[in-house]
Design an enzyme around this catalytic site. Sequence first.
Site, PDB file in Angstrom:
ATOM      1  N   TYR A 130      15.206  49.901-103.318  1.00 41.84           N
ATOM      2  CA  TYR A 130      13.946  50.872-103.266  1.00 41.84           C
ATOM      3  C   TYR A 130      13.946  51.630-102.136  1.00 41.84           C
ATOM      4  O   TYR A 130      12.987  51.549-101.541  1.00 41.84           O
ATOM      5  CB  TYR A 130      12.923  49.404-102.272  1.00 41.84           C
ATOM      6  CG  TYR A 130      13.261  48.282-103.461  1.00 41.84           C
ATOM      7  CD1 TYR A 130      13.718  47.342-103.968  1.00 41.84           C
ATOM      8  CD2 TYR A 130      11.710  48.048-104.215  1.00 41.84           C
ATOM      9  CE1 TYR A 130      13.561  45.837-104.936  1.00 41.84           C
ATOM     10  CE2 TYR A 130      11.619  46.262-104.963  1.00 41.84           C
ATOM     11  CZ  TYR A 130      12.357  45.988-105.390  1.00 41.84           C
ATOM     12  OH  TYR A 130      12.420  45.318-106.549  1.00 41.84           O
ATOM     13  N   LYS A 183      27.511  43.852-107.360  1.00 35.43           N
ATOM     14  CA  LYS A 183      27.878  44.943-108.826  1.00 35.43           C
ATOM     15  C   LYS A 183      29.054  45.804-108.151  1.00 35.43           C
ATOM     16  O   LYS A 183      28.915  46.815-108.157  1.00 35.43           O
ATOM     17  CB  LYS A 183      27.004  45.629-109.652  1.00 35.43           C
ATOM     18  CG  LYS A 183      27.378  46.289-110.396  1.00 35.43           C
ATOM     19  CD  LYS A 183      27.513  44.981-112.118  1.00 35.43           C
ATOM     20  CE  LYS A 183      28.089  46.080-113.037  1.00 35.43           C
ATOM     21  NZ  LYS A 183      28.315  45.601-114.344  1.00 35.43           N
ATOM     22  N   ASP A 216      25.091  40.863-113.648  1.00 34.04           N
ATOM     23  CA  ASP A 216      24.922  41.101-115.320  1.00 34.04           C
ATOM     24  C   ASP A 216      25.189  39.469-115.288  1.00 34.04           C
ATOM     25  O   ASP A 216      24.664  38.783-116.790  1.00 34.04           O
ATOM     26  CB  ASP A 216      25.156  42.016-115.787  1.00 34.04           C
ATOM     27  CG  ASP A 216      26.865  42.202-115.762  1.00 34.04           C
ATOM     28  OD1 ASP A 216      27.073  42.058-114.238  1.00 34.04           O
ATOM     29  OD2 ASP A 216      27.468  42.904-116.405  1.00 34.04           O
ATOM     30  N   ASP A 240      15.008  40.427-106.402  1.00 33.84           N
ATOM     31  CA  ASP A 240      13.950  41.278-106.846  1.00 33.84           C
ATOM     32  C   ASP A 240      13.688  39.861-108.778  1.00 33.84           C
ATOM     33  O   ASP A 240      12.904  39.077-109.557  1.00 33.84           O
ATOM     34  CB  ASP A 240      13.429  41.925-107.167  1.00 33.84           C
ATOM     35  CG  ASP A 240      11.611  41.996-107.447  1.00 33.84           C
ATOM     36  OD1 ASP A 240      11.085  40.342-107.065  1.00 33.84           O
ATOM     37  OD2 ASP A 240      11.467  43.158-107.026  1.00 33.84           O
ATOM     38  N   ASP A 244      12.550  36.067-110.331  1.00 31.22           N
ATOM     39  CA  ASP A 244      11.562  35.950-111.207  1.00 31.22           C
ATOM     40  C   ASP A 244      12.395  34.940-112.307  1.00 31.22           C
ATOM     41  O   ASP A 244      12.056  34.952-113.515  1.00 31.22           O
ATOM     42  CB  ASP A 244      11.029  36.830-111.661  1.00 31.22           C
ATOM     43  CG  ASP A 244      10.181  38.153-111.160  1.00 31.22           C
ATOM     44  OD1 ASP A 244      10.345  37.390-110.344  1.00 31.22           O
ATOM     45  OD2 ASP A 244       9.205  38.466-112.096  1.00 31.22           O
TER      46      ASP A 244
END
Length: 353
Positions: A130, A183, A216, A240, A244
Site C-alpha cells: 500500500y 511469496k 498463490d 486483503d 475477501d
Amino acid sequence: MKILILPGDDIGPEIMAPTKKALVALNKRFNLGFEFEEKSIGIDALKAEGTTLPDHVLKSAQAADGIILGPIGTFKYPPKEQGGINISAVLRMAMDLYANIRPAKTRPGVESMAKEMDLVVVRENTEGFYADRTMFAGTGEFMPTEDLAMSMRKITREGSRRIAVSAFELARTRRKKVTIVHKANVLKITDGLFLSVAQQVAADYPDVEVEDQIVDAMAALLIRKPETFDVIVATNMFGDILSDEAAELSGGLGLGGSINAGVDRAIAQAAHGSAPDIAGQGVANPSALMISAAMLMGWLAQKNGSNALAQASELFIKSVDSALANPANLTPDLKGLGSTDSFGKAVLNELDA
Ligand code: NAD
C-alpha cells in the site's frame, strides 16, 4: 466510553443504521456507558466541507474509545489535493492500527461454497504494497515518465514481528495453528524478511503448530481445504485479498467482519467495500458491520477487563448468527428475500429474546 459512528459512503449509512440500533440496545441492556457521537465523512463531507475527512472528525476519532467505520467509496474520491482523503488509510496510520483481524466461518443457515471453515486472517495493516501510505513524506507510488508507473513495497522487521505476535497470540486462544503466507520464492528480500521474522516469532510459541504457504498456492488451498486453516498471517495486500476470498467462501462478502487494532486503539470496519451497485436499494447485508462492532466490543472488553462488554459482544454475535439461521431474514446476497431493515429488526428481536 465514547463511541464514534462514521457511516461512510453508498451502503454505509444503510448498514450503519441497524448496527447503531443494536449497539444502543446492548448499551442499555448491559449498562455499558457508551456515549455515541455520529459524524459525516466521505462524499457527503466532501460536498459540505471540501474534504472526505474533516479535521474535526479526525480529532473526534483520536479522542474516541472505539470507532465504528462504515465502508468508504474511495474509488470515486478526487485526488488528495482536492479533498479526497482515504479515510481508512489515514485512521489506520494515525492510530498505528497494525493488525487487521478478519474472521471467516461457515454459519448454520447460510449457504456457502466451503463445507466447513472457521479461520481468521491476520493482515498486516500499515506497510506492504500500500505505497500511498508507506512514506514519511510523499508517496511510494510515482510516475517517472507518462509511460512508466512505479510502486514501492515496504516490509520492516518490527512490522513483521508485531503482526506475527498478534497471529500466534490469537492462535493460542483457538485451534493453535498458524499459516504464514508469503511469496519469498520470488520476493526473496522483502517476503524473505517477513517469513524469517514470523518463523523466529513461532519459536516462542512451541505449543502452536506452524506452516508456511506461498500466496498463490494458498489461494488454491483455501478453496480446496478451507477447514484445515486456523489463523493465517499475511502481509497487507495478500491478507486483503485472501480475506475477501475467505469471506466469499463462507457465504459472501456481506459476512466479512473485521477490526483494525493497535496497542490501545481499535476500529470496527467491515471487510467489504461500499457496494455502489446495490446502494440505495435497502438490500445490503448489515451482518459484516454488526460482526465488526461485536468484535470491537470484545476487544474493548479485553482491554478494560469488562465482563459486561464481553457478554454484550457474545450476545451480539449470537444474535446475528440466530438471525442468519432463519432463511426468512436473509438479504439477497445470501439468496434471501429480506432487506437491510428486516434483517436489522430480526437481530434486535434476538437481542431481546
Ligand atoms: P465491494 O466490496 O463494495 O463490492 C463487491 C461486491 O460485493 C458487490 O457486488 C457488492 O454488491 C457486494 N457486497 C459488498 N458488501 C455487501 C453487503 N454488505 N451486502 C451485500 N452485498 C455486498 O467492492 P468494490 O465494488 O470493488 O468497491 C466499491 C467501493 O468500495 C470502491 O470505491 C472501493 O474503493 C471501496 N472499498 C472500500 C473498502 C473499505 O471501506 N474498507 C474496502 C474495499 C473497497
